[in-house]
Design a protein around this motif. Structure first.
Motif, PDB file in Angstrom:
ATOM      1  N   ILE A  97       2.844 -17.461 -10.685  1.00 54.69           N
ATOM      2  CA  ILE A  97       1.703 -16.998  -9.996  1.00 54.69           C
ATOM      3  C   ILE A  97       0.400 -16.653 -10.849  1.00 54.69           C
ATOM      4  O   ILE A  97       0.770 -16.387 -12.017  1.00 54.69           O
ATOM      5  N   GLU A  98      -0.716 -16.678 -10.372  1.00 61.30           N
ATOM      6  CA  GLU A  98      -2.002 -16.637 -11.100  1.00 61.30           C
ATOM      7  C   GLU A  98      -2.579 -15.260 -10.258  1.00 61.30           C
ATOM      8  O   GLU A  98      -2.783 -15.567  -9.156  1.00 61.30           O
ATOM      9  N   ILE A  99      -2.841 -14.157 -10.975  1.00 63.31           N
ATOM     10  CA  ILE A  99      -3.598 -13.177 -10.440  1.00 63.31           C
ATOM     11  C   ILE A  99      -4.986 -13.566 -10.518  1.00 63.31           C
ATOM     12  O   ILE A  99      -5.426 -13.539 -11.688  1.00 63.31           O
ATOM     13  N   LEU A 100      -5.746 -13.630  -9.376  1.00 63.41           N
ATOM     14  CA  LEU A 100      -6.961 -13.819  -9.287  1.00 63.41           C
ATOM     15  C   LEU A 100      -7.930 -12.374  -9.544  1.00 63.41           C
ATOM     16  O   LEU A 100      -8.981 -12.535 -10.014  1.00 63.41           O
ATOM     17  N   GLU A 101      -7.453 -11.726  -8.876  1.00 59.22           N
ATOM     18  CA  GLU A 101      -8.299 -10.366  -8.657  1.00 59.22           C
ATOM     19  C   GLU A 101      -7.049  -9.327  -8.867  1.00 59.22           C
ATOM     20  O   GLU A 101      -6.095  -9.486  -8.189  1.00 59.22           O
ATOM     21  N   ARG A 102      -7.180  -7.991  -9.455  1.00 62.13           N
ATOM     22  CA  ARG A 102      -6.671  -6.906  -9.454  1.00 62.13           C
ATOM     23  C   ARG A 102      -7.544  -5.732  -9.550  1.00 62.13           C
ATOM     24  O   ARG A 102      -8.260  -5.487 -10.514  1.00 62.13           O
ATOM     25  N   THR A 103      -7.605  -5.046  -8.665  1.00 62.79           N
ATOM     26  CA  THR A 103      -8.222  -3.881  -8.591  1.00 62.79           C
ATOM     27  C   THR A 103      -7.776  -2.482  -8.175  1.00 62.79           C
ATOM     28  O   THR A 103      -6.788  -2.655  -7.342  1.00 62.79           O
ATOM     29  N   GLU A 104      -7.677  -1.317  -9.118  1.00 63.42           N
ATOM     30  CA  GLU A 104      -7.177  -0.177  -8.793  1.00 63.42           C
ATOM     31  C   GLU A 104      -8.224   0.888  -8.396  1.00 63.42           C
ATOM     32  O   GLU A 104      -9.387   0.887  -8.805  1.00 63.42           O
ATOM     33  N   GLY A 120      -6.327   8.530  -0.994  1.00 72.48           N
ATOM     34  CA  GLY A 120      -5.507   8.087  -2.370  1.00 72.48           C
ATOM     35  C   GLY A 120      -5.801   6.712  -2.751  1.00 72.48           C
ATOM     36  O   GLY A 120      -6.454   6.006  -2.079  1.00 72.48           O
ATOM     37  N   PRO A 121      -5.412   6.698  -3.977  1.00 73.39           N
ATOM     38  CA  PRO A 121      -5.505   5.351  -4.663  1.00 73.39           C
ATOM     39  C   PRO A 121      -4.734   3.996  -4.291  1.00 73.39           C
ATOM     40  O   PRO A 121      -3.471   4.369  -3.740  1.00 73.39           O
ATOM     41  N   VAL A 122      -5.306   2.891  -4.405  1.00 75.62           N
ATOM     42  CA  VAL A 122      -4.531   1.762  -3.848  1.00 75.62           C
ATOM     43  C   VAL A 122      -4.545   0.836  -4.862  1.00 75.62           C
ATOM     44  O   VAL A 122      -5.486   0.705  -5.739  1.00 75.62           O
ATOM     45  N   LEU A 123      -3.886  -0.283  -5.296  1.00 79.71           N
ATOM     46  CA  LEU A 123      -3.876  -1.420  -5.968  1.00 79.71           C
ATOM     47  C   LEU A 123      -4.135  -2.586  -5.109  1.00 79.71           C
ATOM     48  O   LEU A 123      -3.245  -2.838  -4.113  1.00 79.71           O
ATOM     49  N   ALA A 124      -5.201  -3.119  -5.341  1.00 83.20           N
ATOM     50  CA  ALA A 124      -5.539  -4.540  -4.484  1.00 83.20           C
ATOM     51  C   ALA A 124      -5.127  -5.583  -5.587  1.00 83.20           C
ATOM     52  O   ALA A 124      -5.669  -5.762  -6.336  1.00 83.20           O
ATOM     53  N   ALA A 131       4.204 -24.012  -7.036  1.00 86.16           N
ATOM     54  CA  ALA A 131       5.229 -24.538  -7.039  1.00 86.16           C
ATOM     55  C   ALA A 131       5.286 -25.798  -7.835  1.00 86.16           C
ATOM     56  O   ALA A 131       4.712 -26.660  -7.560  1.00 86.16           O
ATOM     57  N   ASP A 132       6.043 -25.806  -9.138  1.00 84.65           N
ATOM     58  CA  ASP A 132       5.660 -26.686 -10.232  1.00 84.65           C
ATOM     59  C   ASP A 132       4.333 -26.896 -10.229  1.00 84.65           C
ATOM     60  O   ASP A 132       3.876 -28.179 -10.504  1.00 84.65           O
ATOM     61  N   GLY A 133       3.465 -26.038 -10.325  1.00 79.46           N
ATOM     62  CA  GLY A 133       2.202 -26.281 -10.598  1.00 79.46           C
ATOM     63  C   GLY A 133       1.128 -26.443  -9.434  1.00 79.46           C
ATOM     64  O   GLY A 133      -0.254 -26.638  -9.679  1.00 79.46           O
ATOM     65  N   THR A 134       1.888 -26.712  -8.175  1.00 75.88           N
ATOM     66  CA  THR A 134       1.072 -27.145  -7.108  1.00 75.88           C
ATOM     67  C   THR A 134       0.701 -25.850  -6.156  1.00 75.88           C
ATOM     68  O   THR A 134       1.808 -25.068  -5.779  1.00 75.88           O
ATOM     69  N   PRO A 135      -0.448 -25.626  -5.776  1.00 75.89           N
ATOM     70  CA  PRO A 135      -0.641 -24.304  -4.742  1.00 75.89           C
ATOM     71  C   PRO A 135       0.380 -24.529  -3.873  1.00 75.89           C
ATOM     72  O   PRO A 135       0.522 -25.336  -2.942  1.00 75.89           O
ATOM     73  N   PHE A 136       0.989 -23.215  -3.571  1.00 72.56           N
ATOM     74  CA  PHE A 136       1.943 -22.900  -2.407  1.00 72.56           C
ATOM     75  C   PHE A 136       1.630 -22.065  -1.326  1.00 72.56           C
ATOM     76  O   PHE A 136       1.937 -22.300  -0.213  1.00 72.56           O
ATOM     77  N   ALA A 137       0.838 -20.771  -1.787  1.00 70.59           N
ATOM     78  CA  ALA A 137       0.598 -19.726  -0.990  1.00 70.59           C
ATOM     79  C   ALA A 137      -0.415 -18.892  -1.973  1.00 70.59           C
ATOM     80  O   ALA A 137      -0.505 -18.829  -2.817  1.00 70.59           O
ATOM     81  N   LEU A 138      -1.453 -18.435  -0.692  1.00 75.31           N
ATOM     82  CA  LEU A 138      -2.335 -17.513  -1.325  1.00 75.31           C
ATOM     83  C   LEU A 138      -1.909 -16.037  -0.818  1.00 75.31           C
ATOM     84  O   LEU A 138      -1.758 -15.742   0.312  1.00 75.31           O
ATOM     85  N   GLU A 139      -1.929 -15.113  -1.721  1.00 74.80           N
ATOM     86  CA  GLU A 139      -1.428 -13.736  -1.452  1.00 74.80           C
ATOM     87  C   GLU A 139      -2.551 -12.776  -1.778  1.00 74.80           C
ATOM     88  O   GLU A 139      -3.179 -12.770  -2.734  1.00 74.80           O
ATOM     89  N   GLU A 140      -2.892 -11.752  -0.685  1.00 74.40           N
ATOM     90  CA  GLU A 140      -3.557 -10.908  -0.528  1.00 74.40           C
ATOM     91  C   GLU A 140      -2.778  -9.514  -0.454  1.00 74.40           C
ATOM     92  O   GLU A 140      -2.186  -9.405   0.739  1.00 74.40           O
ATOM     93  N   ARG A 141      -2.628  -8.672  -1.405  1.00 77.90           N
ATOM     94  CA  ARG A 141      -1.925  -7.420  -0.994  1.00 77.90           C
ATOM     95  C   ARG A 141      -2.442  -5.954  -1.474  1.00 77.90           C
ATOM     96  O   ARG A 141      -3.191  -6.048  -2.400  1.00 77.90           O
ATOM     97  N   LEU A 142      -2.158  -5.090  -0.663  1.00 73.12           N
ATOM     98  CA  LEU A 142      -2.407  -3.675  -1.030  1.00 73.12           C
ATOM     99  C   LEU A 142      -1.190  -3.075  -1.237  1.00 73.12           C
ATOM    100  O   LEU A 142      -0.254  -3.055  -0.483  1.00 73.12           O
TER     101      LEU A 142
END
Length: 232
Positions: A97-104, A120-124, A131-142
């Motif tokens: 996994i590569e974290i593209l953005e991380r914001t508190e 309250g605070p959140v982590l975005a 998967a073996d270097g090939t893009p598998f899924a894009l994740e956006e999480r709070l």
């Protein structure tokens, strides 16, 4: 406001240690006589606090062994949607996994709506699963840092957010929303797709009783398959 009773304070203290990751799943809760001494209270008061935590699924009581932090709930579901890292590994491929953005930050109106919180605070987080270097899924999480403050200190390049949360944070309920959508130009670039390419969007929210822990949106290329299991 009515002052908290002593058993409520004991319950809250224990719950805070569990949700902060200080006491992880499998950790043995101090025996009742130690809690009685710590809080200068009766066995009945301690028992009431532990019983409340057991009812909420945070503690497992084992006869003659003691009380332990419960493992995160794995509900039976007709549609099983596992952690992305597990999906990749089940296919015999290497997950990264590569974290593209991380914001508190202090939660804005959209954050508060998605996490059903008042303040309250959140982590975005925004990241690309491979998967073996090939893009598998894009994740956006709070992640709700009021409920899970320990998440602020985790290096999610070493362990994916979904895997860490499932392994460390007890939850009681989950809800999924699955839709078909078209990739925006930015999304397509991350997934090595053409803009407008069909994608599968999976939104998932998890709760601990009334408190929402996290909200995540996973975007997969349109050929991604979901597995279903029906239980009689």
């Amino acid at each position: 406001m009515k002052p908290a009773t002593l058993h409520d304070r004991i319950r809250q203290d224990i719950e805070n240690r569990i949700m902060a990751g200080v006491w992880e799943p499998g950790h043995r809760i101090p025996p009742e006589h130690e809690l009685m001494a710590e809080y200068a209270c009766s066995r009945m008061t301690v028992n009431k606090a532990i019983s409340a935590l057991t009812e909420r699924g945070l503690i497992d009581r084992r006869k003659r062994a003691g009380s332990f932090v419960a493992a995160p709930t794995m509900h039976r579901a007709m549609l099983e949607i596992p952690d992305v890292a597990v999906e990749v590994e089940r296919r015999g491929r290497r997950h990264s996994i590569e974290i593209l953005e991380r914001t508190e930050r202090e939660g804005d109106s959209d954050d508060r709506r998605l996490l059903a919180m008042t303040a309250g605070p959140v982590l975005a987080l925004r990241g690309i699963h491979r998967a073996d270097g090939t893009p598998f899924a894009l994740e956006e999480r709070l992640i709700n840092l009021v409920i899970v403050p320990a998440a602020a200190d985790i290096d999610f390049t070493r362990e994916s957010p979904g895997r860490w949360l499932l392994g460390h944070v007890p939850w009681t309920d989950a809800q999924h929303r699955i839709t078909a959508t078209a990739a925006t130009a930015a999304q397509a670039a991350h997934l090595d797709l053409h803009p407008g390419a069909p994608c599968l969007s999976i939104e998932r929210a998890t709760w601990r009783t009334q408190e929402r822990i996290t909200h995540v949106r996973l975007l997969y290329p349109g050929d991604h398959a979901l597995s279903a299991r029906f239980i009689a």
